[in-house]
Design a protein around this motif. Structure first.
Motif, PDB file in Angstrom:
ATOM      1  N   GLU A  25      31.441  54.893  39.771  1.00  0.00           N
ATOM      2  CA  GLU A  25      32.284  56.082  39.658  1.00  0.00           C
ATOM      3  C   GLU A  25      32.001  56.829  38.358  1.00  0.00           C
ATOM      4  N   PHE A  26      31.733  56.084  37.282  1.00  0.00           N
ATOM      5  CA  PHE A  26      31.395  56.723  36.005  1.00  0.00           C
ATOM      6  C   PHE A  26      30.120  57.545  36.144  1.00  0.00           C
ATOM      7  N   CYS A  27      29.187  57.066  36.964  1.00  0.00           N
ATOM      8  CA  CYS A  27      27.910  57.761  37.173  1.00  0.00           C
ATOM      9  C   CYS A  27      27.985  58.805  38.289  1.00  0.00           C
ATOM     10  N   GLY A  28      29.185  59.038  38.829  1.00  0.00           N
ATOM     11  CA  GLY A  28      29.348  60.051  39.866  1.00  0.00           C
ATOM     12  C   GLY A  28      28.872  59.610  41.231  1.00  0.00           C
ATOM     13  N   ILE A  29      28.865  58.291  41.469  1.00  0.00           N
ATOM     14  CA  ILE A  29      28.411  57.756  42.753  1.00  0.00           C
ATOM     15  C   ILE A  29      29.616  57.243  43.528  1.00  0.00           C
TER      16      ILE A  29
ATOM     17  N   CYS B  60      20.661  53.519  39.495  1.00  0.00           N
ATOM     18  CA  CYS B  60      19.889  54.428  40.358  1.00  0.00           C
ATOM     19  C   CYS B  60      18.678  55.035  39.661  1.00  0.00           C
ATOM     20  N   ASP B  61      18.100  54.333  38.691  1.00  0.00           N
ATOM     21  CA  ASP B  61      16.854  54.711  38.015  1.00  0.00           C
ATOM     22  C   ASP B  61      16.964  55.938  37.119  1.00  0.00           C
ATOM     23  N   ASN B  62      18.083  56.689  37.182  1.00  0.00           N
ATOM     24  CA  ASN B  62      18.127  57.933  36.408  1.00  0.00           C
ATOM     25  C   ASN B  62      19.300  58.007  35.435  1.00  0.00           C
ATOM     26  N   ASP B  63      20.015  56.884  35.235  1.00  0.00           N
ATOM     27  CA  ASP B  63      21.177  56.909  34.360  1.00  0.00           C
ATOM     28  C   ASP B  63      21.266  55.598  33.582  1.00  0.00           C
ATOM     29  N   LEU B  64      21.416  55.679  32.263  1.00  0.00           N
ATOM     30  CA  LEU B  64      21.595  54.506  31.413  1.00  0.00           C
ATOM     31  C   LEU B  64      23.014  54.505  30.870  1.00  0.00           C
ATOM     32  N   ILE B  65      23.715  53.381  31.035  1.00  0.00           N
ATOM     33  CA  ILE B  65      25.076  53.291  30.538  1.00  0.00           C
ATOM     34  C   ILE B  65      25.258  51.991  29.752  1.00  0.00           C
TER      35      ILE B  65
ATOM     36  N   ARG C 268      27.763  56.646  28.290  1.00  0.00           N
ATOM     37  CA  ARG C 268      26.403  56.972  28.710  1.00  0.00           C
ATOM     38  C   ARG C 268      25.466  57.004  27.506  1.00  0.00           C
ATOM     39  N   VAL C 269      24.225  56.591  27.725  1.00  0.00           N
ATOM     40  CA  VAL C 269      23.179  56.679  26.713  1.00  0.00           C
ATOM     41  C   VAL C 269      22.344  57.918  27.019  1.00  0.00           C
ATOM     42  N   GLY C 270      22.353  58.875  26.091  1.00  0.00           N
ATOM     43  CA  GLY C 270      21.631  60.115  26.349  1.00  0.00           C
ATOM     44  C   GLY C 270      22.344  60.922  27.412  1.00  0.00           C
TER      45      GLY C 270
END
Length: 218
Positions: free
Chosen positions: A148-152, A177-182, A193-195
């Protein structure tokens, strides 16, 4: 004072392992095995031993079936140059192996394993007794808040790619999902989130800064 490179070559349904001395330029054969390390991530180096998850796909390609859970973690002793295997913690996978959903990492100087096979929880195990290979479950993190934090949108029974696990300042760094670092704080449950989150067609990779060099060449 020799720099050594561990080389694996697939031939005649066997994986042949060699040692290349970079200074002496000598190649020595070590052994033949029916399995090889997972080459997606670098090994975890602890107590003079390299640790990998077994490569399920290469094992099935060579042997026609899946590797057993009892030999799902590969070890290479850099002193004796001998291989061995140990089982992963938790329940066995069943007929359909899911070793690619497990990752090893170094946590507090101990070998640890992140298991994302569950649709609801991310289980973190630590190898508490190295001699008897006793694992203890340290954390069981609910997956839904991470997504949910990543919008999924969370859907029970659907697998979302979680991986790239590292410990960073006592927080769990993971890739979604390969495109988000937390970063997940296991004490407070906070997430940050990182970056920034990348587009779905882009990939991000976390690379730990360490004082020992291991290179994977494919």
């Amino acid at each position: 004072m020799e720099y050594r490179v561990l080389i694996v070559i697939y031939k005649a349904r066997r994986f042949k392992f060699y040692i290349l001395g970079l200074l002496s330029e000598r190649v020595r054969w070590i052994t033949n095995l029916t399995h090889s390390p997972n080459n997606v991530r670098s090994p975890v180096y602890l107590n003079g031993i390299l640790h990998w998850m077994v490569n399920d796909k290469s094992y099935k390609h060579a042997n026609g079936d899946n590797p057993g859970c009892s030999s799902s973690i590969m070890l290479f002793n850099t002193t004796s140059e001998e291989f061995s295997t140990i089982p992963h913690p938790g329940d066995e996978c069943g007929l359909r192996k899911k070793h690619d959903m497990m990752e090893l990492m170094d946590m507090e100087g101990n070998l640890s394993l992140c298991d994302s096979r569950s649709f609801r929880y991310l289980d973190i195990w630590m190898l508490e007794d190295y001699e008897n290979w006793f694992w203890g479950k340290r954390h069981s993190i609910e997956i839904e808040p991470l997504l949910e934090f990543c919008g999924i949108q969370y859907r029970y029974g659907s697998h979302v790619n979680l991986g790239g696990f590292y410990m960073y300042n006592k927080e769990l760094l993971l890739k979604v999902c390969d495109n988000d670092l937390i970063l997940y704080n296991q004490q407070t449950g906070s997430i940050r989130r990182v970056g920034k989150q990348m587009r779905k067609d882009m990939r991000v990779v976390a690379v730990p800064h360490i004082n020992t060099l291991f290179i994977d060449i494919f």
